[in-house]
Design an enzyme around this catalytic site. Structure first.
Site, mmCIF file in Angstrom:
data_model
loop_
_atom_site.group_PDB
_atom_site.id
_atom_site.type_symbol
_atom_site.label_atom_id
_atom_site.label_comp_id
_atom_site.label_asym_id
_atom_site.label_seq_id
_atom_site.Cartn_x
_atom_site.Cartn_y
_atom_site.Cartn_z
ATOM 1 N N ARG A 120 0.297 -0.975 -0.088
ATOM 2 C CA ARG A 120 0.389 -0.080 0.267
ATOM 3 C C ARG A 120 0.389 1.132 0.032
ATOM 4 N NH1 ARG A 120 -1.646 2.956 4.367
ATOM 5 N NH2 ARG A 120 -1.149 0.966 6.127
ATOM 6 N N TYR A 131 -16.934 17.071 -15.802
ATOM 7 C CA TYR A 131 -17.204 15.362 -16.094
ATOM 8 C C TYR A 131 -18.080 15.113 -15.260
ATOM 9 C CZ TYR A 131 -16.668 10.530 -14.759
ATOM 10 O OH TYR A 131 -17.125 8.905 -14.294
ATOM 11 N N ASP A 178 -8.037 18.295 -15.762
ATOM 12 C CA ASP A 178 -7.958 17.115 -15.513
ATOM 13 C C ASP A 178 -8.253 16.420 -17.396
ATOM 14 O OD1 ASP A 178 -8.847 14.582 -16.822
ATOM 15 O OD2 ASP A 178 -10.799 14.863 -15.635
ATOM 16 N N LYS A 182 -7.733 5.257 -19.422
ATOM 17 C CA LYS A 182 -7.913 5.527 -21.210
ATOM 18 C C LYS A 182 -6.941 5.378 -22.512
ATOM 19 C CE LYS A 182 -11.686 6.910 -19.369
ATOM 20 N NZ LYS A 182 -12.306 6.537 -17.397
#
Length: 401
Positions: free
Chosen positions: A64, A117, A190, A215
Site C-alpha cells: 500500500r 465530467y 484533468d 483511457k
C-alpha cells in the site's frame, strides 16, 4: 522522482523500468509484476517513517505504501507529464478526489469548469460542498474572465478539464494558470481526453495534472486506474500522505504492469487515433444527416486556434449531433459494426456512446439542456482500425436515417 532524459517516445518505452532487478545478476527488459503485499526489512530502525519511505532507495515495507511495479510506473508517468512527482491510483476518480483533498480544507473555495465530467461535478457538490464545507463555483471557463471574476480571497483551487466531455470545450490553460497565480490558488487540470502526448498542462502553468489511465495511457480497455503528476513539492508531500496513509488508495501491481505495457505504444497509438478522428470528423461534417461536429482539430471548432496553440494534436474523441431525434440516434447506432455502444474511451478499439442516456443520464433534462447534451448527441472514441472501414461503417449507420 523525475530524473528523465530523452524524447517522449523514448521515455514511453523504457523510463522507470531499468534498474528494477528481481534478483542479483538478473536484468529484466520489462519490469515484472511484484505481487508481494509485504517486504522483509534488514533490521529495526528507530528513525523509520512511513511518510519518508523511499522506494527509489529500495525501501519497501508494504505494498500500500509503495510497490516496485507501481514505483516504475510512477517514474514513467512523471517523465511523460513533465513533472517531478507522480502517483498512481485505483481509478481516475481516486486521483481527482486525492488531488482536490490535498489542495483544500473546510472553508476554502473552488472555481471549476461548468462542463466537467459528471462524476467530478457530483464529487464537488455532494462530497466537498455538502460534507466538507468547501464552496464551489461553476463557470464557463471558455472565457478566462469568468474564471477571474469568480475568484475569492478563500479560493484555494481552480479545477479544469480541457477538452471537456462530451462537447470538447477548451479553457486557455496558460491564462487560467495566470489567474491562479495572481490569487495564490492552485490550478488542477484533468488531461484525460488528449493525454500527455498531445498536451502537457504542467508546462502551461498548471500545478497538478490528472489522468484516467484507463483511457489512452493504458489504451487497451483492460485496466482501470488514475494518475496525478505535479512539480509542487508541498503538494506532493500532502498527496504522499493521502495515498499512503490518509486514503490508502493506490494502483494494484498488475494494473501498474498493464499500464506500463500500454505506455510503450502511446505515441504510436495517439498518432493513429488523431488521424482517424480527423477523418471521421471531416466525413461527418460533410454529411447532410449530421447537424454539428465537435472536434478541436476542425477549423470550424470555435476554439480551434486555442487548441492549435496549447496542443500538439487533437486526440481521438469527437462528438456529433445527428439531424434526428432519440429514435433516429438509436437506429444509427444499431447499424454500426465497428463502433460498439459502450462508455469509456481511449482504447485501441472504436466506441460510441449516447451521453443523454448513458454517462449524463443522472442529470436532469434542464441540466442536460444547459450543457448542450441533446438526445441526438453521440460521443465517438475513434480507435486505430483502418480509416476506410470506420468511414464505411458510419456511412451505413447514416443511411439508416
Amino acid at each position: 522522482m523525475n530524473d528523465a532524459g530523452g524524447k517522449f517516445e523514448t521515455l514511453a518505452v523504457t523510463h522507470g523500468e531499468r534498474g528494477q532487478r528481481p534478483a542479483e545478476g538478473v536484468e529484466d527488459v520489462a519490469v515484472p509484476v511484484h505481487l508481494s503485499s509485504t517486504y522483509a526489512v534488514p533490521d529495526i530502525d528507530p528513525d523509520a517513517s512511513l511518510e519518508t519511505l523511499d522506494p527509489d532507495a529500495g525501501e519497501f515495507l508494504y505494498s500500500r505504501l509503495s510497490n516496485p511495479t507501481r514505483n516504475a510506473l510512477e517514474h514513467r508517468l512523471a517523465a511523460l507529464c513533465g513533472g517531478e512527482h507522480a502517483f498512481a491510483f485505483a481509478s481516475g476518480t481516486a486521483a481527482i478526489v486525492t488531488a482536490i483533498s490535498a489542495a483544500v480544507e473546510p472553508g476554502d473555495h473552488v472555481v471549476a469548469f461548468d462542463d466537467l465530467y459528471g462524476g467530478t461535478k457530483s464529487m464537488l457538490s455532494r462530497f466537498f460542498e455538502d460534507r466538507l464545507g468547501v464552496a464551489v463555483t461553476l463557470v464557463d471557463a471558455r472565457d478566462t474572465e469568468e474564471v477571474a471574476a469568480a475568484m475569492r480571497p478563500e479560493t484555494a483551487l481552480i479545477w479544469m478539464e480541457s477538452p471537456t466531455n462530451p462537447l470538447l470545450r477548451l479553457c486557455d490553460i496558460e491564462a487560467v494558470a495566470a489567474v491562479a497565480d495572481e490569487h495564490g490558488a492552485l490550478l488542477g487540470v484533468d488531461n484525460t481526453f488528449v493525454g500527455p502526448y498531445f498536451q502537457r498542462p504542467l508546462e502551461l502553468g498548471a500545478d497538478v495534472v490528472v489522468h484516467s489511465t484507463t483511457k489512452y495511457l493504458n489504451g487497451h480497455s483492460d485496466s482501470i486506474g488514475g494518475a496525478l503528476a505535479t512539480n509542487d513539492e508541498a503538494f506532493a508531500e500532502e498527496v504522499t500522505f493521502l495515498q499512503r496513509v490518509g486514503m490508502g488508495n493506490m494502483l494494484a501491481p498488475f494494473d501498474a504492469y498493464l499500464t506500463l505495457r500500454g505506455l510503450k505504444t502511446l505515441p504510436l497509438r495517439m498518432e493513429k487515433h488523431a488521424s482517424n478522428a480527423r477523418a471521421v470528423a471531416e466525413f461527418l461534417s460533410d454529411h447532410s444527416a449530421v447537424s454539428a461536429v465537435h472536434y478541436p482539430g476542425l477549423d470550424s471548432h470555435p476554439q480551434h486556434g486555442l487548441a492549435a496553440r496549447q496542443m500538439s494534436g487533437y486526440g481521438g474523441v469527437l462528438s456529433a449531433e445527428l439531424a434526428t431525434g432519440l429514435d433516429g440516434a438509436a437506429r444509427f447506432v444499431a447499424e454500426l459494426d465497428h463502433f460498439p455502444l459502450a462508455v469509456s474511451l481511449g482504447g485501441v478499439e472504436s466506441l460510441i456512446e449516447h451521453p443523454a442516456t448513458m454517462t449524463h443520464s443522472p442529470l436532469s433534462q434542464s441540466e442536460r439542456d444547459f450543457l448542450g447534451i441533446t438526445d441526438s448527441l453521440l460521443r465517438i472514441s475513434v480507435g486505430v482500425e483502418h480509416e476506410s472501414d470506420l468511414l464505411s461503417d458510419l456511412a451505413t449507420g447514416l443511411d439508416a436515417l
